[in-house]
Design a protein around this motif. Structure first.
Motif, PDB file in Angstrom:
ATOM      1  N   PHE A  18     -57.511   4.655  -4.193  1.00 16.40           N
ATOM      2  CA  PHE A  18     -57.582   5.211  -2.837  1.00 16.40           C
ATOM      3  C   PHE A  18     -58.176   6.620  -2.856  1.00 16.40           C
ATOM      4  N   LEU A  19     -57.731   7.438  -3.795  1.00 16.52           N
ATOM      5  CA  LEU A  19     -58.252   8.809  -3.880  1.00 16.52           C
ATOM      6  C   LEU A  19     -59.745   8.817  -4.212  1.00 16.52           C
ATOM      7  N   LEU A  20     -60.156   7.949  -5.136  1.00 13.95           N
ATOM      8  CA  LEU A  20     -61.570   7.888  -5.501  1.00 13.95           C
ATOM      9  C   LEU A  20     -62.425   7.338  -4.366  1.00 13.95           C
ATOM     10  N   LEU A  21     -61.901   6.350  -3.648  1.00 12.91           N
ATOM     11  CA  LEU A  21     -62.646   5.830  -2.495  1.00 12.91           C
ATOM     12  C   LEU A  21     -62.769   6.900  -1.411  1.00 12.91           C
ATOM     13  N   SER A  22     -61.711   7.666  -1.206  1.00 17.62           N
ATOM     14  CA  SER A  22     -61.760   8.769  -0.229  1.00 17.62           C
ATOM     15  C   SER A  22     -62.778   9.816  -0.648  1.00 17.62           C
ATOM     16  N   LEU A  23     -62.781  10.164  -1.940  1.00 18.56           N
ATOM     17  CA  LEU A  23     -63.747  11.131  -2.452  1.00 18.56           C
ATOM     18  C   LEU A  23     -65.170  10.595  -2.292  1.00 18.56           C
ATOM     19  N   PHE A  24     -65.362   9.309  -2.562  1.00 16.10           N
ATOM     20  CA  PHE A  24     -66.664   8.659  -2.388  1.00 16.10           C
ATOM     21  C   PHE A  24     -67.163   8.837  -0.957  1.00 16.10           C
ATOM     22  N   ILE A  25     -66.298   8.561   0.016  1.00 15.06           N
ATOM     23  CA  ILE A  25     -66.671   8.672   1.425  1.00 15.06           C
ATOM     24  C   ILE A  25     -67.009  10.112   1.794  1.00 15.06           C
ATOM     25  N   LYS A  31     -73.200  14.674   1.692  1.00 17.47           N
ATOM     26  CA  LYS A  31     -74.611  14.639   1.281  1.00 17.47           C
ATOM     27  C   LYS A  31     -75.516  14.365   2.467  1.00 17.47           C
ATOM     28  N   VAL A  32     -75.136  13.416   3.319  1.00 15.07           N
ATOM     29  CA  VAL A  32     -75.956  13.074   4.485  1.00 15.07           C
ATOM     30  C   VAL A  32     -76.044  14.257   5.442  1.00 15.07           C
ATOM     31  N   VAL A  33     -74.910  14.896   5.705  1.00 14.46           N
ATOM     32  CA  VAL A  33     -74.896  16.028   6.640  1.00 14.46           C
ATOM     33  C   VAL A  33     -75.705  17.195   6.090  1.00 14.46           C
ATOM     34  N   VAL A  34     -75.469  17.533   4.838  1.00 17.86           N
ATOM     35  CA  VAL A  34     -76.176  18.686   4.248  1.00 17.86           C
ATOM     36  C   VAL A  34     -77.680  18.410   4.156  1.00 17.86           C
ATOM     37  N   ARG A  35     -78.058  17.203   3.798  1.00 18.39           N
ATOM     38  CA  ARG A  35     -79.486  16.868   3.678  1.00 18.39           C
ATOM     39  C   ARG A  35     -80.176  16.878   5.036  1.00 18.39           C
ATOM     40  N   ASN A  36     -79.530  16.323   6.054  1.00 20.51           N
ATOM     41  CA  ASN A  36     -80.185  16.194   7.355  1.00 20.51           C
ATOM     42  C   ASN A  36     -80.137  17.459   8.202  1.00 20.51           C
ATOM     43  N   TYR A  37     -79.091  18.251   8.075  1.00 19.01           N
ATOM     44  CA  TYR A  37     -78.954  19.422   8.946  1.00 19.01           C
ATOM     45  C   TYR A  37     -79.273  20.740   8.255  1.00 19.01           C
ATOM     46  N   LEU A  38     -78.960  20.830   6.978  1.00 13.27           N
ATOM     47  CA  LEU A  38     -79.238  22.069   6.261  1.00 13.27           C
ATOM     48  C   LEU A  38     -80.483  21.963   5.375  1.00 13.27           C
ATOM     49  N   HIS A  39     -80.984  20.755   5.230  1.00 16.07           N
ATOM     50  CA  HIS A  39     -82.172  20.486   4.428  1.00 16.07           C
ATOM     51  C   HIS A  39     -82.030  20.988   2.989  1.00 16.07           C
ATOM     52  N   ILE A  40     -80.826  20.784   2.448  1.00 24.05           N
ATOM     53  CA  ILE A  40     -80.537  21.171   1.065  1.00 24.05           C
ATOM     54  C   ILE A  40     -80.167  19.895   0.295  1.00 24.05           C
ATOM     55  N   PRO A  41     -80.845  19.615  -0.787  1.00 25.16           N
ATOM     56  CA  PRO A  41     -80.491  18.417  -1.556  1.00 25.16           C
ATOM     57  C   PRO A  41     -79.219  18.643  -2.383  1.00 25.16           C
ATOM     58  N   MET A  42     -78.394  17.632  -2.436  1.00 21.97           N
ATOM     59  CA  MET A  42     -77.177  17.672  -3.270  1.00 21.97           C
ATOM     60  C   MET A  42     -77.375  16.636  -4.371  1.00 21.97           C
ATOM     61  N   MET A  43     -78.012  17.040  -5.447  1.00 21.23           N
ATOM     62  CA  MET A  43     -78.373  16.113  -6.513  1.00 21.23           C
ATOM     63  C   MET A  43     -77.148  15.502  -7.184  1.00 21.23           C
ATOM     64  N   TRP A  44     -76.090  16.247  -7.298  1.00 14.60           N
ATOM     65  CA  TRP A  44     -74.896  15.781  -7.985  1.00 14.60           C
ATOM     66  C   TRP A  44     -74.122  14.743  -7.178  1.00 14.60           C
ATOM     67  N   ALA A  45     -74.333  14.690  -5.880  1.00 14.03           N
ATOM     68  CA  ALA A  45     -73.535  13.824  -5.008  1.00 14.03           C
ATOM     69  C   ALA A  45     -73.723  12.345  -5.341  1.00 14.03           C
ATOM     70  N   ASP A  46     -74.937  11.950  -5.678  1.00 11.54           N
ATOM     71  CA  ASP A  46     -75.181  10.549  -6.012  1.00 11.54           C
ATOM     72  C   ASP A  46     -74.368  10.120  -7.225  1.00 11.54           C
ATOM     73  N   GLU A  47     -74.356  10.957  -8.240  1.00  9.63           N
ATOM     74  CA  GLU A  47     -73.624  10.606  -9.466  1.00  9.63           C
ATOM     75  C   GLU A  47     -72.125  10.569  -9.234  1.00  9.63           C
ATOM     76  N   VAL A  48     -71.611  11.522  -8.487  1.00  7.68           N
ATOM     77  CA  VAL A  48     -70.179  11.520  -8.176  1.00  7.68           C
ATOM     78  C   VAL A  48     -69.814  10.271  -7.381  1.00  7.68           C
ATOM     79  N   ALA A  49     -70.646   9.908  -6.422  1.00 11.01           N
ATOM     80  CA  ALA A  49     -70.390   8.722  -5.605  1.00 11.01           C
ATOM     81  C   ALA A  49     -70.401   7.457  -6.463  1.00 11.01           C
ATOM     82  N   VAL A  50     -71.352   7.343  -7.375  1.00  4.61           N
ATOM     83  CA  VAL A  50     -71.432   6.161  -8.235  1.00  4.61           C
ATOM     84  C   VAL A  50     -70.215   6.074  -9.157  1.00  4.61           C
ATOM     85  N   ILE A  51     -69.818   7.186  -9.750  1.00  9.44           N
ATOM     86  CA  ILE A  51     -68.645   7.192 -10.629  1.00  9.44           C
ATOM     87  C   ILE A  51     -67.395   6.783  -9.850  1.00  9.44           C
ATOM     88  N   CYS A  52     -67.213   7.351  -8.668  1.00 10.67           N
ATOM     89  CA  CYS A  52     -66.051   7.005  -7.838  1.00 10.67           C
ATOM     90  C   CYS A  52     -66.077   5.518  -7.465  1.00 10.67           C
TER      91      CYS A  52
END
Length: 164
Positions: A18-25, A31-52
């Motif tokens: 449950f904690l990992l699924l929550s962290l995944f979400i 990542k979506v908010v920061v990429r679309n509104y702040l135009h800053i890439p979060m490269m680490w987010a993909d890996e954290v999401a995959v691990i979770c």
């Protein structure tokens, strides 16, 4: 005793899952908010999401084994003894898969210590560890189910002997 240990293991699996699924979400949403509104890439987010996601799936699969939520078919309707025999055979087959998960998953995890994730630069062994850990939990749960089914089969056999 095994049932009490498995109750604790199941609670740990569900809580961590449950904690990992929550962290995944949260990570994917951030990542979506920061990429679309702040135009800053979060490269680490993909890996954290995959691990979770990987850990959540493998822990959930272990819990599913305990509750026999995998696909089952009654081959002989209204024949409890025959179906219990098939369940016991299925447990033996599942134990071979669990063996592969634990032994070869452990070897795969050890190989992961020499490989590193791109963005996080952590050993991939932490991701690969989900396989043998899940296999170990599945082993506990399958042994519990196996023992329960053997006891049921024995009690049915005793009833048939006493009824005749």
């Amino acid at each position: 005793m095994l049932e009490k240990i498995n109750n604790l293991v199941e609670k740990v699996c569900l809580t961590v899952g449950f904690l990992l699924l929550s962290l995944f979400i949260v990570v994917v949403l951030a990542k979506v908010v920061v990429r679309n509104y702040l135009h800053i890439p979060m490269m680490w987010a993909d890996e954290v999401a995959v691990i979770c996601f990987i850990w959540t799936v493998f822990l959930g699969a272990a819990v599913a084994v305990r509750h026999k939520m995998h696909y089952t078919v009654d081959l002989a309707p209204n024949k409890i003894k025959v179906n219990l025999s098939f369940d016991i055979l299925a447990h033996l087959i599942v134990l071979t898969l669990i063996y592969v998960m634990i032994v070869h998953g452990y070897s795969f995890m050890l190989m992961g210590f020499s490989r590193f994730s791109t963005a996080l630069t952590i050993p991939l062994a932490y991701t690969f560890a989900a396989i043998p850990v899940s296999g170990l939990f599945m082993l506990f749960f399958t042994v519990e189910q196996f023992v329960k089914d053997i006891k049921k089969l024995r009690s049915l056999t005793k009833k048939e002997v006493f009824e005749k």
